[in-house]
Write a protein that holds these residues in place. Structure first.
Motif, short mmCIF file in Angstrom:
data_model
loop_
_atom_site.label_atom_id
_atom_site.label_comp_id
_atom_site.label_asym_id
_atom_site.label_seq_id
_atom_site.Cartn_x
_atom_site.Cartn_y
_atom_site.Cartn_z
N UNK A 1 1.07 -1.84 0.03
CA UNK A 1 -0.10 -0.01 0.10
C UNK A 1 0.75 1.40 -0.19
N UNK A 2 0.41 1.72 -0.90
CA UNK A 2 0.90 3.42 -0.76
C UNK A 2 1.35 3.77 0.62
N UNK A 3 2.80 4.15 0.57
CA UNK A 3 3.37 4.94 1.37
C UNK A 3 4.09 6.18 1.12
N UNK A 4 4.22 7.43 1.91
CA UNK A 4 4.82 8.68 2.02
C UNK A 4 6.10 8.43 1.83
N UNK A 5 6.44 7.50 3.64
CA UNK A 5 8.04 7.41 4.00
C UNK A 5 9.18 6.82 3.89
N UNK A 6 10.19 7.27 3.50
CA UNK A 6 10.89 5.87 2.50
C UNK A 6 11.18 4.79 4.80
N UNK A 7 11.85 3.43 3.68
CA UNK A 7 11.87 2.56 4.62
C UNK A 7 13.01 1.81 4.28
N UNK A 8 14.57 1.94 4.92
CA UNK A 8 14.75 0.91 4.35
C UNK A 8 14.83 -0.12 4.53
N UNK A 9 14.84 -0.79 3.40
CA UNK A 9 14.80 -2.47 3.21
C UNK A 9 15.73 -3.18 3.64
N UNK A 10 15.55 -5.17 3.96
CA UNK A 10 16.77 -5.97 3.91
C UNK A 10 17.01 -5.81 3.30
N UNK A 11 18.02 -6.21 3.20
CA UNK A 11 19.69 -6.78 2.08
C UNK A 11 19.04 -7.84 1.09
N UNK A 12 18.33 -8.08 1.95
CA UNK A 12 17.85 -9.41 0.87
C UNK A 12 16.43 -9.49 0.24
N UNK A 13 15.98 -8.14 1.17
CA UNK A 13 14.43 -8.39 0.51
C UNK A 13 15.19 -6.75 -0.39
#
Length: 259
Positions: free
Chosen positions: A47-59
């Protein structure tokens, strides 16, 4: 035996599809209009979110290990594009809002149905460039989607021509492209409580312009919305331009503002 062969071949069928990535489901829906069975899509968020979130390296690696990243050129999507390209410099990054005349500081081009023609072409052109062998298949889907867009535009135009909506109160600029296309003026309101004098002045303006609707999002405070609509004797419409079913959403929105 036949079933066993199918099970063994299934990973090959899956691998043969074009692996692409989108940021959120709306983009997935639009890409699927053109590519359909020839694509397997991974989404960064459900779902759309406007805040950047660091993703795990594997993802991040899994997402980067695709062929194309389709996005609308939103600021947050540019951040993810940069991160994905670090993992895979060969990733093809496509801004599907290219070649659309933009309203300054407003990226929400898909609220104008005719802009979707350019979006569809950007997606179509990308697939026939990188998967030339399926060009006729993509072309057939592309032309069907253009017909769907045109029919949607005509339905909206017919609906709005039969009502008196000319002005709408808004808190955000989400529907500016829609409003500009169909000759509706959006009147911006601050998200603050009004004093008695302000209410009286605004009431006069509301009656003069025959404003009957206020657009708000689920993040706006409900008590404030209730107070404002009660004082102005208008209706509130909760809108969300980021839902995945573009056509249904824009037709529902048209119905709500024209009631």
């Amino acid at each position: 035996m036949f079933r066993m062969i199918l099970l063994l071949l299934f990973p090959l069928f899956l691998f043969s599809k074009n692996l692409v990535v989108t940021y959120f489901p709306l983009e997935t829906h639009l890409v699927n209009k053109i590519a359909q069975k020839e694509v397997k899509i991974r989404e960064i968020t459900s779902r759309y979110v406007s805040t950047y979130k660091e993703l795990p390296f594997s993802e991040l690696s899994k997402l980067a290990n695709t062929k194309i990243f389709f996005h609308f050129g939103l600021d947050i999507e540019k951040q993810y594009a940069e991160a994905l390209l670090k993992h895979n410099p060969k990733l093809i990054v496509v801004d599907i809002s290219s070649n659309i005349k933009k309203i300054k500081n407003n990226p929400y081009v898909w609220t104008d149905p005719l802009n979707l023609r350019a979006v569809a072409k950007n997606i179509y052109d990308t697939f026939i460039e990188y998967d030339k062998s399926k060009e006729s298949y993509y072309k057939e889907n592309y032309e069907k989607f253009l017909d769907e867009i045109d029919q949607t535009f005509l339905k909206i135009k017919e609906k709005l021509n039969s009502c008196e909506v000319q002005y709408i109160y808004v808190f955000d600029d989400f529907w500016e492209y829609f409003a500009k296309r169909f000759g509706i003026t959006t009147v911006f309101r601050e998200k603050k409580n009004l004093n008695v004098a302000e209410v009286q002045q605004l009431n006069e303006y509301t009656k003069d312009k025959n404003i009957k609707k206020l657009l708000f999002s689920k993040d706006d405070k409900q008590d404030f919305i209730t107070s404002l609509t009660k004082n102005l004797n208008i209706s509130a419409i909760e809108d969300d331009i980021f839902v995945d079913l573009w056509q249904l959403n824009i037709l529902d929105f048209t119905q709500h503002i024209s009631e």
